[in-house]
Design a protein around this motif. Structure first.
Motif, PDB file in Angstrom:
ATOM      1  N   ALA A 141       8.506  -2.873   0.720  1.00 54.57           N
ATOM      2  CA  ALA A 141       7.203  -3.536   0.771  1.00 54.57           C
ATOM      3  C   ALA A 141       7.204  -4.812  -0.066  1.00 54.57           C
ATOM      4  O   ALA A 141       6.577  -5.813   0.299  1.00 54.57           O
ATOM      5  CB  ALA A 141       6.110  -2.586   0.290  1.00 54.57           C
ATOM      6  N   VAL A 142       7.902  -4.797  -1.198  1.00 56.39           N
ATOM      7  CA  VAL A 142       7.993  -6.006  -2.032  1.00 56.39           C
ATOM      8  C   VAL A 142       8.697  -7.125  -1.264  1.00 56.39           C
ATOM      9  O   VAL A 142       8.279  -8.289  -1.304  1.00 56.39           O
ATOM     10  CB  VAL A 142       8.731  -5.690  -3.347  1.00 56.39           C
ATOM     11  N   LEU A 143       9.755  -6.790  -0.556  1.00 50.14           N
ATOM     12  CA  LEU A 143      10.455  -7.795   0.252  1.00 50.14           C
ATOM     13  C   LEU A 143       9.540  -8.364   1.330  1.00 50.14           C
ATOM     14  O   LEU A 143       9.527  -9.571   1.581  1.00 50.14           O
ATOM     15  CB  LEU A 143      11.705  -7.178   0.885  1.00 50.14           C
TER      16      LEU A 143
ATOM     17  N   HIS B  47       3.913   8.039  -7.205  1.00 51.92           N
ATOM     18  CA  HIS B  47       4.259   9.275  -6.510  1.00 51.92           C
ATOM     19  C   HIS B  47       5.541   9.044  -5.709  1.00 51.92           C
ATOM     20  O   HIS B  47       5.789   7.939  -5.231  1.00 51.92           O
ATOM     21  CB  HIS B  47       3.112   9.663  -5.568  1.00 51.92           C
ATOM     22  N   PRO B  48       6.407  10.069  -5.547  1.00 55.27           N
ATOM     23  CA  PRO B  48       7.634   9.880  -4.765  1.00 55.27           C
ATOM     24  C   PRO B  48       7.401   9.306  -3.372  1.00 55.27           C
ATOM     25  O   PRO B  48       8.231   8.534  -2.865  1.00 55.27           O
ATOM     26  CB  PRO B  48       8.215  11.301  -4.693  1.00 55.27           C
ATOM     27  N   ALA B  49       6.289   9.663  -2.730  1.00 60.99           N
ATOM     28  CA  ALA B  49       6.016   9.126  -1.396  1.00 60.99           C
ATOM     29  C   ALA B  49       5.860   7.607  -1.440  1.00 60.99           C
ATOM     30  O   ALA B  49       6.225   6.906  -0.484  1.00 60.99           O
ATOM     31  CB  ALA B  49       4.755   9.770  -0.818  1.00 60.99           C
ATOM     32  N   TRP B  50       5.313   7.096  -2.540  1.00 58.63           N
ATOM     33  CA  TRP B  50       5.133   5.642  -2.679  1.00 58.63           C
ATOM     34  C   TRP B  50       6.457   4.989  -3.079  1.00 58.63           C
ATOM     35  O   TRP B  50       6.798   3.902  -2.617  1.00 58.63           O
ATOM     36  CB  TRP B  50       4.060   5.355  -3.720  1.00 58.63           C
ATOM     37  N   GLN B  51       7.223   5.655  -3.955  1.00 51.48           N
ATOM     38  CA  GLN B  51       8.530   5.121  -4.345  1.00 51.48           C
ATOM     39  C   GLN B  51       9.412   4.886  -3.125  1.00 51.48           C
ATOM     40  O   GLN B  51      10.215   3.952  -3.094  1.00 51.48           O
ATOM     41  CB  GLN B  51       9.225   6.090  -5.293  1.00 51.48           C
ATOM     42  N   ARG B  52       9.247   5.726  -2.126  1.00 51.93           N
ATOM     43  CA  ARG B  52      10.113   5.673  -0.959  1.00 51.93           C
ATOM     44  C   ARG B  52       9.855   4.463  -0.066  1.00 51.93           C
ATOM     45  O   ARG B  52      10.661   4.137   0.808  1.00 51.93           O
ATOM     46  CB  ARG B  52       9.938   6.966  -0.144  1.00 51.93           C
ATOM     47  N   VAL B  53       8.735   3.764  -0.288  1.00 48.07           N
ATOM     48  CA  VAL B  53       8.409   2.622   0.571  1.00 48.07           C
ATOM     49  C   VAL B  53       8.162   1.338  -0.222  1.00 48.07           C
ATOM     50  O   VAL B  53       8.015   0.269   0.366  1.00 48.07           O
ATOM     51  CB  VAL B  53       7.143   2.917   1.425  1.00 48.07           C
ATOM     52  N   PHE B  54       8.137   1.419  -1.575  1.00 49.57           N
ATOM     53  CA  PHE B  54       7.639   0.291  -2.356  1.00 49.57           C
ATOM     54  C   PHE B  54       8.575  -0.909  -2.346  1.00 49.57           C
ATOM     55  O   PHE B  54       8.133  -2.044  -2.175  1.00 49.57           O
ATOM     56  CB  PHE B  54       7.378   0.739  -3.794  1.00 49.57           C
TER      57      PHE B  54
ATOM     58  N   SER C 272       0.813  -1.222   0.000  1.00 47.56           N
ATOM     59  CA  SER C 272       0.000   0.000   0.000  1.00 47.56           C
ATOM     60  C   SER C 272       0.847   1.273   0.000  1.00 47.56           C
ATOM     61  O   SER C 272       1.921   1.311   0.600  1.00 47.56           O
ATOM     62  CB  SER C 272      -0.912   0.024   1.235  1.00 47.56           C
ATOM     63  N   PRO C 273       0.358   2.341  -0.666  1.00 47.93           N
ATOM     64  CA  PRO C 273       1.019   3.642  -0.539  1.00 47.93           C
ATOM     65  C   PRO C 273       0.863   4.162   0.882  1.00 47.93           C
ATOM     66  O   PRO C 273      -0.008   3.696   1.636  1.00 47.93           O
ATOM     67  CB  PRO C 273       0.258   4.513  -1.547  1.00 47.93           C
TER      68      PRO C 273
END
Length: 471
Positions: A297-299, A287-294, A202-203
């Protein structure tokens, strides 16, 4: 798991070599240097098939005075970790010019059972499951499934036997049908896995929570999955591009692992303990905010669906946010960073230590991204001119200002051509007669905002009306 990859006379360089890490491998570099190409080759060495266009031999540009014809011997070599208690597997493929295809490899050595998932840049996906291959390389390609974006969402079928009577078999049910089917089945482990993976991916500001299926169009009699958002139910078919890519990845991870477990049960074989994931630009549409956690999150998502399997991930990315996102989880003993760089007329790969840069601007200024500045190119040239001036490199400063002036002339001009026009002062006739320090100051005024941090450095050496060199 892939340990080493060596390429000769194929792709963007005469030779490339990689020593990969067992968990996370990051690949970055400028456009056109071969990041996607490397992912395509990794898919090939694992599956003996191509998810898209096959790799072709290098096409060198003849140097002046040298013979036009260059003898090429294209080769792809890979070292794979073998089964427990067995030596590593060495495979070598060569290009057959007559048939324009890659051939070779060890067809007898038994490979570890593995699951390979490839999220491609164009929204397509590829899945390869070793349980669907009889065990030798000659049949590996039959185990590969390549899905277009529409096939991933709507399903894919094929003829059961092209030589026999008419009949079809389902390759994949598709996100829409499978999601609804899992959700409507009581105590569905697939839907529970999907729910957990969606939460993991999730974002930051909106959890991906499945809502009740709904109909969207009057003449479309399908039930469509939805997401329960803070502003209402959103059918997944109407979700944004970034959201759809995250949903596609979540679904395919759950589907591939679910089908693998079912195949293991039917064939009375143990489930794989190795999953290889290839992702091309995970930041796409985000969005950059999502890039920063994605990526973290995949791991987490992989650990949720296959907690006992070792996972090797290959990521090709342009995003400094992706690099910033993994600072707290990157471990040198199991992770690695590779940068593809131009070196004259060839491309080279640099294996760099992962240094924590802290914030995204520092990542841009690192070697990973070619020491970029988080400013416009015009502002960068002005700052470089000022830096050269402060270091008594007047000649270089003059060259920077000349480049800046040419660049500003190429930009569309304001209709009123007033003082707010970025090139107005520089285009004035008396500008070129000013002392160098004043011309540098004018360049900075025309390209930097008043709050830019570089002004602190410049005011240490510049005084209005000063005509001399810096102290």
């Amino acid at each position: 798991m892939i340990q080493k990859l060596s390429l000769k006379d194929v792709g963007p360089a005469p030779a490339l070599e990689f020593d990969f890490a067992p968990r996370l491998n990051l690949l970055t570099g400028d456009n056109g240097l071969g990041k996607t190409f490397i992912l395509d080759v990794l898919w090939w060495v694992l599956t003996t098939t191509w998810a898209g266009e096959k790799a072709f031999p290098t096409r060198p540009v003849p140097e002046s005075g040298s013979p036009e014809k260059v003898e090429l011997k294209p080769e792809i070599s890979v070292a794979l970790r073998g089964l427990p208690g067995t030596p590593d597997i060495q495979n070598r493929s060569h290009w057959r010019w007559g048939t324009q295809e890659w051939v070779g490899g060890d067809t007898e050595t038994e490979r570890p059972s593995s699951l390979v998932i490839y999220a491609r840049i164009d929204g397509s996906y590829a899945v390869w499951d070793a349980l669907y291959a009889p065990g030798n390389l000659s049949s590996f390609a039959d185990a590969a499934i390549v899905l277009t974006p529409s096939e991933l969402w709507d399903g894919k079928e094929e003829l059961a036997d092209p030589r026999g009577p008419a009949g079809k078999r389902t390759i994949i049910g598709g996100l829409i049908a499978d999601w609804v089917g899992w959700q409507q089945r009581a105590k569905s482990p697939e839907f529970e896995a999907l729910r957990l993976v969606l939460l993991a991916l999730s974002p930051p500001d909106e959890a991906l929570i499945p809502g009740e299926p709904t109909r969207v169009h009057l003449r479309d009699r399908r039930d469509i999955p939805t997401l329960a958002t803070s502003y209402g139910l959103v059918p997944v078919t109407l979700a944004s591009a970034g959201m759809r890519r995250a949903l596609s990845l979540a679904y395919l991870l759950v589907w591939a692992w679910t089908e693998h477990r079912k195949a293991a049960e039917r064939s009375q074989q143990p489930a794989t303990r190795e999953v290889v994931l290839l992702i091309d630009e995970p930041e796409l549409h985000q969005h950059p905010a999502w890039q920063r956690v994605f990526l973290p999150a995949v791991l987490r998502a992989l650990s949720l669906i296959a907690p006992e399997a070792a996972t090797q991930i290959f990521i090709a990315t342009h995003s400094p946010f992706v690099f910033a996102s993994i600072e707290s989880l990157f471990r040198e003993e199991v992770d690695d960073l590779f940068v593809l760089e131009r070196d004259g007329r060839v491309v080279r790969v640099a294996e760099l230590p992962f240094c924590k840069e802290g914030e995204v601007g520092s990542w841009l200024g690192s070697r990973v991204f070619g020491h970029l500045q988080g400013r416009s190119r015009e502002a960068e040239l002005a700052i470089q001119a000022a830096t050269d001036f402060m270091a008594h490199r007047e000649g270089q400063a003059e060259q920077r200002l000349a480049s800046l002036a040419e660049r500003l002339k190429e930009l569309p001009q304001r209709a009123d051509r007033g003082e707010a026009d970025p090139s107005a002062l520089i285009r004035k006739e008396d500008y070129k007669n000013l002392p160098l320090v004043e011309r540098v100051h004018v360049a900075l005024q025309n390209t930097l905002p008043g709050h830019d941090e570089f002004w602190v450095h410049w005011t240490l050496v510049y005084r209005p009306g000063r005509r001399g060199d810096p102290a």
